[in-house]
Scaffold this motif. Structure first.
Motif, PDB file in Angstrom:
ATOM      1  N   TRP A 339       0.567  -1.242   0.081  1.00 47.46           N
ATOM      2  CA  TRP A 339       0.221   0.200  -0.448  1.00 47.46           C
ATOM      3  C   TRP A 339       1.330   1.455  -0.012  1.00 47.46           C
ATOM      4  N   GLN A 340       1.669   1.271   0.884  1.00 46.81           N
ATOM      5  CA  GLN A 340       2.990   1.783   0.988  1.00 46.81           C
ATOM      6  C   GLN A 340       3.484   2.804  -0.570  1.00 46.81           C
ATOM      7  N   ALA A 341       4.062   1.728  -0.888  1.00 49.01           N
ATOM      8  CA  ALA A 341       4.975   1.881  -1.825  1.00 49.01           C
ATOM      9  C   ALA A 341       3.767   2.144  -3.355  1.00 49.01           C
ATOM     10  N   GLY A 342       2.469   2.015  -3.037  1.00 47.29           N
ATOM     11  CA  GLY A 342       1.614   2.039  -3.852  1.00 47.29           C
ATOM     12  C   GLY A 342       0.942   3.679  -3.887  1.00 47.29           C
ATOM     13  N   MET A 343       1.271   4.129  -2.845  1.00 52.40           N
ATOM     14  CA  MET A 343       0.432   5.130  -2.844  1.00 52.40           C
ATOM     15  C   MET A 343       1.699   6.713  -2.803  1.00 52.40           C
ATOM     16  N   LEU A 344       2.975   5.878  -2.842  1.00 57.48           N
ATOM     17  CA  LEU A 344       4.501   6.830  -2.825  1.00 57.48           C
ATOM     18  C   LEU A 344       4.233   7.430  -4.348  1.00 57.48           C
ATOM     19  N   ALA A 345       3.678   6.111  -5.035  1.00 54.92           N
ATOM     20  CA  ALA A 345       3.657   6.661  -6.638  1.00 54.92           C
ATOM     21  C   ALA A 345       2.821   7.241  -7.426  1.00 54.92           C
ATOM     22  N   LYS A 346       1.979   6.833  -6.710  1.00 57.46           N
ATOM     23  CA  LYS A 346       0.586   8.038  -6.390  1.00 57.46           C
ATOM     24  C   LYS A 346       1.026   9.228  -6.534  1.00 57.46           C
ATOM     25  N   LEU A 347       2.012   9.298  -5.540  1.00 60.08           N
ATOM     26  CA  LEU A 347       2.486  11.158  -5.351  1.00 60.08           C
ATOM     27  C   LEU A 347       3.154  11.303  -6.231  1.00 60.08           C
ATOM     28  N   GLY A 348       3.962  10.546  -7.194  1.00 64.64           N
ATOM     29  CA  GLY A 348       4.419  10.871  -7.969  1.00 64.64           C
ATOM     30  C   GLY A 348       6.610  10.566  -6.797  1.00 64.64           C
ATOM     31  N   LEU A 349       6.368   9.541  -5.796  1.00 61.23           N
ATOM     32  CA  LEU A 349       7.660   9.731  -5.240  1.00 61.23           C
ATOM     33  C   LEU A 349       7.954   8.584  -5.399  1.00 61.23           C
ATOM     34  N   PRO A 350       9.294   8.307  -5.310  1.00 66.28           N
ATOM     35  CA  PRO A 350       9.704   7.133  -5.559  1.00 66.28           C
ATOM     36  C   PRO A 350      10.285   6.233  -4.412  1.00 66.28           C
ATOM     37  N   ALA A 351       9.475   4.883  -4.601  1.00 68.33           N
ATOM     38  CA  ALA A 351       9.269   4.031  -3.442  1.00 68.33           C
ATOM     39  C   ALA A 351      11.393   3.927  -2.934  1.00 68.33           C
ATOM     40  N   PRO A 352      11.448   3.210  -1.760  1.00 74.73           N
ATOM     41  CA  PRO A 352      12.597   2.353  -1.815  1.00 74.73           C
ATOM     42  C   PRO A 352      12.920   1.197  -2.878  1.00 74.73           C
ATOM     43  N   GLN A 419      10.039  17.225  -5.326  1.00 73.09           N
ATOM     44  CA  GLN A 419      10.587  17.148  -6.912  1.00 73.09           C
ATOM     45  C   GLN A 419       9.534  15.971  -7.338  1.00 73.09           C
ATOM     46  N   PRO A 420       7.931  15.592  -6.810  1.00 70.06           N
ATOM     47  CA  PRO A 420       7.182  14.928  -7.111  1.00 70.06           C
ATOM     48  C   PRO A 420       7.285  14.317  -9.316  1.00 70.06           C
ATOM     49  N   ASP A 421       7.303  13.489  -9.890  1.00 68.75           N
ATOM     50  CA  ASP A 421       7.314  13.384 -11.121  1.00 68.75           C
ATOM     51  C   ASP A 421       5.963  12.594 -11.413  1.00 68.75           C
ATOM     52  N   PRO A 422       5.357  13.662 -12.273  1.00 68.30           N
ATOM     53  CA  PRO A 422       4.017  13.911 -12.765  1.00 68.30           C
ATOM     54  C   PRO A 422       4.334  13.151 -14.226  1.00 68.30           C
ATOM     55  N   ALA A 423       5.066  12.862 -14.115  1.00 67.55           N
ATOM     56  CA  ALA A 423       4.599  11.374 -15.538  1.00 67.55           C
ATOM     57  C   ALA A 423       4.891   9.872 -14.353  1.00 67.55           C
TER      58      ALA A 423
END
Ligand code: AMP
Ligand code: MG
Length: 491
Positions: A339-352, A419-423
């Motif tokens: 869930w956390q990795a998915g939320m990070l992606a939704k926010l455009g942030l890299p997951a470990p 710096q979230p990644d919009p792509a």
């Protein structure tokens, strides 16, 4: 494709052969006046089937189970299950048949299955039938899930049977042909366990390993490894549901697969406004299967699977329980990480990359986003789409939907500093989901004979991440007068 290949669908009868105790050979009821309503051309081709053939009279007879290819043994599958927490020792396919297994392009076997094909020995008081609206609904929602990258059974076709079916009045009958990695459920294992036949239980587990988790066969404890694999698949699946706001609605143990695919689209729905208590099923009066309960229910169902597997886990049953409890302990961290990795992606942030927990600031941003949603009411899907705009410098749309602007601005300052990644956000946050008001509108038209709105919506949700001019209506929330949505089981 040659004419010969078009008309020879090769179906194995592996399930029926390997697990006869769980398979009752059965025939579909004759459809009096079958008419193909919708066919999944792409899926048909992937299975090596020619869409033109499937659209012909012979093809439709195949899709209704009224023509059984040589070598196939259609069966109703036996399974048990906990329904809303209460155990039923004998459920089984009351209105469905496994036609057999078809070998997909990657060499894997897939189930070809019919829903609405008439009464079976498991039908109890049911009529064995299904109607146009709910079968098209399963087609639409399961194909939407697939397009969202969420493991799901797939819809191959819906055929109107020409039979009138008694529901709330008379409704046009229909049948869904669907394709799945398999139809093995937690309830299949509960049935085998209750039969008190360890050989059957072992054959079922071996069948599941061979079809879904072949690497487990080489593990030191293959059956424990099977359990761990199912647990990991379900943790990942339910996290994906939560990330798109999907409420399954009837997470009984007979509706939870061993493969990790979403199955059984009954009273399911996608939420519009974010609401942890979101619930659409008219029969779930206790809210057992509400949105935020889904991870807990998945864990509860997995405990039932573990109980069923106990005789295979260790000859000393106390040791078996210890092993099962230890393995069950993996669910919460696995779910939390997915869930956390998915939320990070939704926010455009890299997951470990190594799957380890996020750094405290990233984890805090995830929690902060959830707090903003909970503070709502905000449309779940549009919130994330508007965040993509904010990541590109236009904060107006998201600020326009938030009540507590000071909280948003404080959160957004920290978020933008990363710096979230919009792509990445574009790839992760759908624009088009099968919203309830759109689904209802499309199904009402289809039931009255007009399939055009259904195809438009199917087209939109079939490419959920690609914004297209002309489809604005499909990205919007429900009209103010749509009201509370209710969906119905026993469809
Ligand atoms: P579901 O909640 O759709 O997963 O169904 C639960 C059980 O009820 C399964 O054993 C189904 O086969 C059975 N069932 C649901 N609807 C019907 C029907 N119309 N006729 C016969 N059996 C049904
Ligand atoms: Mg079911």
């Amino acid at each position: 494709m040659s004419a010969a290949a078009e008309t020879t669908l090769t179906l194995d009868n592996r399930f029926a052969r390997e697990l006869p105790e769980l398979a009752v050979p059965w025939q579909a009821e004759e459809a009096p006046d079958p008419a193909l309503l919708v066919l999944n051309d792409g899926l048909a081709r992937r299975l090596g089937l020619d869409p033109e053939f499937l659209s012909s009279n012979d093809g439709i007879r195949l899709l209704t189970g009224n023509h059984v290819p040589a070598g196939a043994t259609p069966v109703a599958q036996a399974y048990a299950g906990h329904q809303f927490g209460g155990y039923s020792p004998r459920l089984g396919d009351g209105r469905a048949l496994l036609l057999g297994e078809v070998t997909g392009p990657d060499g894997h076997q897939l189930d070809l299955h019919l829903k609405g094909s008439g009464r079976t020995p498991f039908a109890r008081a049911g009529d064995g039938l299904a109607v146009v609206g709910p079968m098209l609904r399963e087609y639409l929602v399961s194909e939407s899930m697939h397009a969202l990258g969420i493991p799901s059974t797939r819809a191959l076709a819906v055929v109107a049977t020409g039979r009138q079916v008694r529901r709330e009045g008379l409704l046009p009958g229909a049948l869904l042909a669907r394709v799945a990695a398999s139809h093995l459920r937690v309830g299949s294992f509960q049935y085998a366990r209750a039969a008190d036949d360890v050989d059957l239980l072992r054959r079922l587990a071996d069948h599941a390993i061979a079809r879904h988790y072949p690497a487990a066969a080489a593990a030191e404890q293959p059956y424990l490894e099977l359990f761990r694999n199912v647990l990991a698949a379900q943790a990942d699946l339910v996290a994906r549901w939560m990330l798109v706001g999907f409420v399954h609605g009837v997470m009984n143990t007979d509706n939870m697969t061993i493969s990790g695919e979403t199955i059984d689209y009954g009273p399911c729905a996608f939420m519009d406004a974010f609401d942890p208590g979101a619930l659409y099923s008219s029969i779930d009066t206790g809210g057992r299967y509400a949105y935020s309960n889904q991870p807990i229910v998945a864990e509860w169902n997995l405990a039932r699977l573990a109980e069923a597997l106990l005789p295979l886990l260790h000859e000393d049953q106390e040791k078996a329980v210890e092993l099962a409890v230890e393995a069950l302990g993996l669910f919460r961290p696995a779910y939390g990480a997915a869930w956390q990795a998915g939320m990070l992606a939704k926010l455009g942030l890299p997951a470990p990359a190594d799957g380890s927990p996020a750094d405290p600031e990233s984890a805090g941003l995830v929690d902060g986003a959830l707090a903003l949603l909970k503070d709502g009411p905000v449309d779940h899907t549009q919130f994330f789409r508007n965040l993509v705009k904010a990541a590109r410098g236009d904060a107006g749309p998201v600020r326009g939907m938030i009540m507590d602007l000071a909280a948003y601005d404080a959160w957004a300052a920290r978020w933008l500093a990363r710096q979230p990644d919009p792509a990445l956000m574009d790839r992760t946050n759908p624009i088009y989901i099968p919203r309830n008001h759109l689904v209802e509108e499309a199904l009402a038209a289809a039931t009255a004979g007009d399939l055009a709105p259904f195809h438009l919506l199917l087209d939109a949700v079939g490419s959920p991440f690609t914004e297209r001019p002309g489809l604005e209506r499909f990205a919007e929330g429900p009209p103010a007068d749509f009201g509370a949505y209710r969906s119905y089981c026993g469809t």
